[in-house]
Design an enzyme around this catalytic site. Sequence first.
Site, PDB file in Angstrom:
ATOM      1  N   GLU A  64      39.213  86.318 -69.046  1.00 52.24           N
ATOM      2  CA  GLU A  64      39.885  84.834 -69.109  1.00 52.24           C
ATOM      3  C   GLU A  64      41.158  85.693 -68.676  1.00 52.24           C
ATOM      4  OE1 GLU A  64      38.119  85.757 -71.429  1.00 52.24           O
ATOM      5  OE2 GLU A  64      37.282  83.637 -72.650  1.00 52.24           O
ATOM      6  N   HIS A  84      36.952  78.310 -83.803  1.00 54.99           N
ATOM      7  CA  HIS A  84      36.396  77.651 -82.422  1.00 54.99           C
ATOM      8  C   HIS A  84      36.545  76.157 -82.403  1.00 54.99           C
ATOM      9  CE1 HIS A  84      34.084  81.383 -81.691  1.00 54.99           C
ATOM     10  NE2 HIS A  84      33.560  80.520 -80.009  1.00 54.99           N
TER      11      HIS A  84
END
Lengths: 338, 334
Positions: free
Chosen positions: A63, A132
């Site tokens: 990322e 998450h």
Amino acid sequence: MTGERKLTTQKAIAEAIAQEMDADPTVFVMGEDVGVYGGIFGATEGLLDEFGPDRVKDTPISETGFIGAGIGAAIHGMRPIVELMFVDFFGVCMDQIYNNMAKIHYFSGGNIKVPMVLTTAVGGGYSDAGQHSQTLWGMFAHLPGMKVVVPSNPYDAKGLMIAAIRDDNPVVYMFHKGVLGLGWMTNNPRATGVVPEAPYEVPIGKAAIAREGSDVTIVTVGLSVHKALDAAEKLAEEGVSAEILDLRSLVPLDREAICASVEKTHRLIVVDEDYQSFGMSGEVITTAIEGAFDYLDAPPVRVTTPDTPIPYSHPLEAWALPSTERIMRAAQAMLVAG
Amino acid sequence: MAVPREHLIDMYETMVKIRRFEERIRELYFADKLPAFDIAAGLIPGEMHLAAGQEPVAVGMRPHLKDGDAITATHRPHHLAIAQGVDLNKMAAEIFGRDTGLGRGKGGHMHLFSTEPSFGCSGIIGEGMPVAVGAAMAFKARGTANVALSFFGEGAANQGAFHEAINLAALWSLPVVFVCEDNAYAISVPKTASTAVTDNSDRAAAYGIPGVLVPDNDPVSVYEVMGAAIERARGGGGPSLVEIRTDRLWGHFEGDADAYRTDDFKEDMNERDPLKTFAQRLLADGVLSEADITEIADRMHTEVEAAIEFAMNSPYPAPEATLDHVFSERTVTL
């Protein structure tokens, strides 16, 4: 009739991206699983087939690398849409987001623009546990230099995506997993709605009244808009008229809309799926106190996720996240109190 | 590779200009901070990282650059910005926090941004490396024959961004040259105490790209190696990693007591000062005369002085300009 065509939020997002890619060759998409898979949450569904791998790029799990690359591409004439699969993953790449993407325009005295969209999935409610399920929009909104939008429905999702792509500034586009209309998430009728086929923009920085009412203002965003609408329907049966303000954007924040609604209803509840302290709920309440203090008939109340990690077990998570029942209880208590 | 005479002279002139700029910034930085050092005081407040000694890294790439090439640099950026041709007046003005600066006083010396030429730098170690990858993506997508050069210190080679950026550039065969300025110390920590390999250029093997070591802080060696790497990238051959052993002649920041480097180390370093040794070589090779050396020094000093003067005569930004440029349209209010 095209005006009556209905799409899920997920398909509305993908359509918006496709239309802008079609119109502007500098728009491209990259991120993890955005190609063959079409995005884990479907935001890039069908784009690879239509535009090919040069414009729809699967990336390694890297990322910092690919978000930073999005910045470089944006500086040099492209309009990248970069997907951070879950907002929870910001921890491995936040330097590029808040220290770089969000600051270059400022540091350059306005000479360098970073027209980049960072898309990311947010939200819980399906037992995906504490890495998450977060929303974290308050943190992104806290840090200067990036616009932050959070659509709650298909129409806004398309219009905000088009506005975000065309914006000359970095825009963090947060889609709540619960409003996308995905077949593998709990069925949500509000995740499907009328979406015009022709491209259109929903202005960034403008809230929308999702339901008009006169007794209490409920300010919220994302999936909580749906929960608030459900609560308002039930409250109406009890004779309580709730107005729902869907912020749609956190940055810029439509403070006028917050104050205008509070001036009308004299009561404020903020529903925020983000952690309670130091976040959106506090900012909205402060806005009302600063701008509409004399109109408030009761102390504002917030319905939020407590300051704990999001728990896994279903009863724990269901208790922790804002629910229709909690919103109703908050409204009932406030109105009984006067 | 025979280096054309005009390139040798251009490199030397640029080294003189860089050194003079750093010397003048240093003088003015300290002028109003002593006797009791106050980092917040004076014409140039804040941290100041100067690049005296690292000039060869900057000037060696200079003759190979073309319009449209992009550079991302570090917290120690002046030599690279000057070598790329960033407007010296605006750069000086930014360092002095003036409204005429590159960033209108918003960035300061660690955040110098220029569009033409395309230059950026950052106060975060390794942060510019992925950005260079993205610039190269844009060059490739738009079909320009441009190259992105990413400069970073040897300390940055242990950052995740280093590995992520090089992997991406190699994976997508992008026109990037990664340049490690190895001055042997990450502030006080020597490379021997931070890095598991002797040569960071060896790490190129992990990504299947060429890795080349320039061991001697010599502008001609840098010229040759950078020429090949830039040509390779420009021609579609993909990225490479260049490591240049260089010397930071002064402290990590101005005011650094520099007690972590021994007197012997510093003495050796000053002995091999690249500005002196390059001048001697150009004299010995008959490229320049003593008169040329004097003339170049005068001309470069005049140019630097003009930039300093421009900066010091420029107005400060209005305080409320703080609120401008967060976004391209003004949205922030108090």
